[in-house]
Enzyme design. Structure first.
Site, PDB file in Angstrom:
ATOM      1  N   ASP A   9       0.949  -1.348   0.034  1.00 14.95           N
ATOM      2  CA  ASP A   9      -0.049   0.082   0.228  1.00 14.95           C
ATOM      3  C   ASP A   9       1.035   1.122  -0.023  1.00 14.95           C
ATOM      4  OD1 ASP A   9      -1.865  -1.947   0.200  1.00 14.95           O
ATOM      5  OD2 ASP A   9      -2.797  -1.013   1.917  1.00 14.95           O
ATOM      6  N   ASP A  47      -4.621  -1.005  -1.878  1.00 14.27           N
ATOM      7  CA  ASP A  47      -5.895  -0.665  -1.219  1.00 14.27           C
ATOM      8  C   ASP A  47      -6.934  -0.305  -2.351  1.00 14.27           C
ATOM      9  OD1 ASP A  47      -6.653  -1.396   1.080  1.00 14.27           O
ATOM     10  OD2 ASP A  47      -6.524   0.648   2.067  1.00 14.27           O
ATOM     11  N   HIS A  49     -10.610   0.403  -3.092  1.00 22.12           N
ATOM     12  CA  HIS A  49     -12.096   0.300  -2.253  1.00 22.12           C
ATOM     13  C   HIS A  49     -13.049   0.870  -3.361  1.00 22.12           C
ATOM     14  CE1 HIS A  49     -10.500  -0.724   1.475  1.00 22.12           C
ATOM     15  NE2 HIS A  49      -9.697   0.299   1.603  1.00 22.12           N
ATOM     16  N   HIS A  62     -10.463   6.921   1.365  1.00 20.27           N
ATOM     17  CA  HIS A  62      -9.122   6.547   0.752  1.00 20.27           C
ATOM     18  C   HIS A  62      -9.090   5.472  -0.100  1.00 20.27           C
ATOM     19  CE1 HIS A  62      -9.262   3.661   4.088  1.00 20.27           C
ATOM     20  NE2 HIS A  62      -8.305   3.014   3.224  1.00 20.27           N
ATOM     21  N   LYS A  87      -6.838  -5.166  -3.209  1.00 23.85           N
ATOM     22  CA  LYS A  87      -7.467  -5.646  -1.966  1.00 23.85           C
ATOM     23  C   LYS A  87      -8.460  -4.571  -1.407  1.00 23.85           C
ATOM     24  CE  LYS A  87      -3.693  -4.609   0.974  1.00 23.85           C
ATOM     25  NZ  LYS A  87      -4.427  -3.238   1.932  1.00 23.85           N
ATOM     26  N   CYS A 128      -1.730  -2.621   7.812  1.00 21.45           N
ATOM     27  CA  CYS A 128      -2.009  -3.534   6.451  1.00 21.45           C
ATOM     28  C   CYS A 128      -0.452  -4.455   6.611  1.00 21.45           C
ATOM     29  CB  CYS A 128      -2.045  -2.841   5.174  1.00 21.45           C
ATOM     30  SG  CYS A 128      -3.999  -2.339   4.880  1.00 21.45           S
TER      31      CYS A 128
HETATM   32  C1  VGL Z   1      -4.506   0.952   5.980  1.00 26.33           C
HETATM   33  C2  VGL Z   1      -5.857   2.265   7.422  1.00 26.33           C
HETATM   34  C3  VGL Z   1      -6.858   1.923   6.817  1.00 26.33           C
HETATM   35  C4  VGL Z   1      -3.266   0.439   5.534  1.00 26.33           C
HETATM   36  C5  VGL Z   1      -5.812   0.691   5.284  1.00 26.33           C
HETATM   37  O1  VGL Z   1      -2.845   0.157   4.498  1.00 26.33           O
HETATM   38  O2  VGL Z   1      -2.111   0.186   6.562  1.00 26.33           O
HETATM   39  N1  VGL Z   1      -4.593   1.545   7.229  1.00 26.33           N
HETATM   40  N2  VGL Z   1      -6.730   1.183   5.899  1.00 26.33           N
END
Ligand code: VGL
Length: 180
Positions: A9, A47, A49, A62, A87, A128
């Site tokens: 990420d 990430d 979403h 985000h 993901k 993550c």
């Molecule tokens: C993450 C907070 C919320 C991460 C993802 O990538 O670690 N942290 N969503």
């Protein structure tokens, strides 16, 4: 057996200027680029979403799929990435772990490539990175967390340190980039 770098990420929204910015999120980018030359396989997670993900009930919006914020940090050497994974792609899918990727089966991919050791880097230490490292150990990979190539959200001060301790206790080895 092969070594793989698992870059978690390192996306615009988690870097300074992003919607869930981690203070030093971009400082790990050159360290990660150097590590790419020390392994056999490079994997990067994103990430990814849906805009109405229930994950956003607990977090600022985000890394919405296809947006600028979901892109990898432009400083990352993307030519060296062998496999991208996505993901958190479902409506109720948090997708904290790299092993929750929905475009490929990450365990199958790693086994097909004969990967035995995983070097985990990226964002964020307390979410993550933590979830990915704990899953990697459970799946039987030699799991290394590269402590100078990660950064924490630290909602509460010390969350990142706590997560590192938990990863170590679970069987992850904590190393510095120079020792990879
Ligand atoms: C993450 C907070 C919320 C991460 C993802 O990538 O670690 N942290 N969503």
């Amino acid at each position: 057996m092969k070594k793989a770098l698992l870059i978690v990420d390192v996306q615009n929204d988690f870097c300074p200027g992003g919607s869930l910015a981690i203070k030093e999120g971009n400082q790990i980018v050159p360290v990660i680029n150097n590590l790419m030359d020390k392994v056999d396989v490079v994997i990067a997670t994103q990430d990814w979403h849906p805009h109405d993900s229930t994950h956003f009930q607990g977090w600022p919006v985000h890394c919405v799929a296809e947006t600028e914020g979901a892109k990898l940090n432009p400083g990352l050497n993307q030519d060296k990435i062998d496999q991208l994974t996505f993901k958190g792609t479902g409506l109720d899918d948090h997708g904290y772990s790299a092993f929750d990727a929905t475009n490929i089966s990450l365990p199958d991919y790693l086994r097909e490539q004969n990967v035995g050791s995983l070097y985990i880097v990226g964002l964020a230490t307390d979410y993550c990175v933590r979830a990915s490292a704990l899953d990697a150990v459970k799946l039987g990979f030699h799991t290394y967390v590269v402590t100078d190539a990660i950064a924490a959200v630290d909602l509460e001060e010390g969350d990142g340190k706590k997560a590192l301790n938990e990863m170590y206790k679970a069987g992850c080895l904590l190393v510095e980039a120079k020792d990879v």
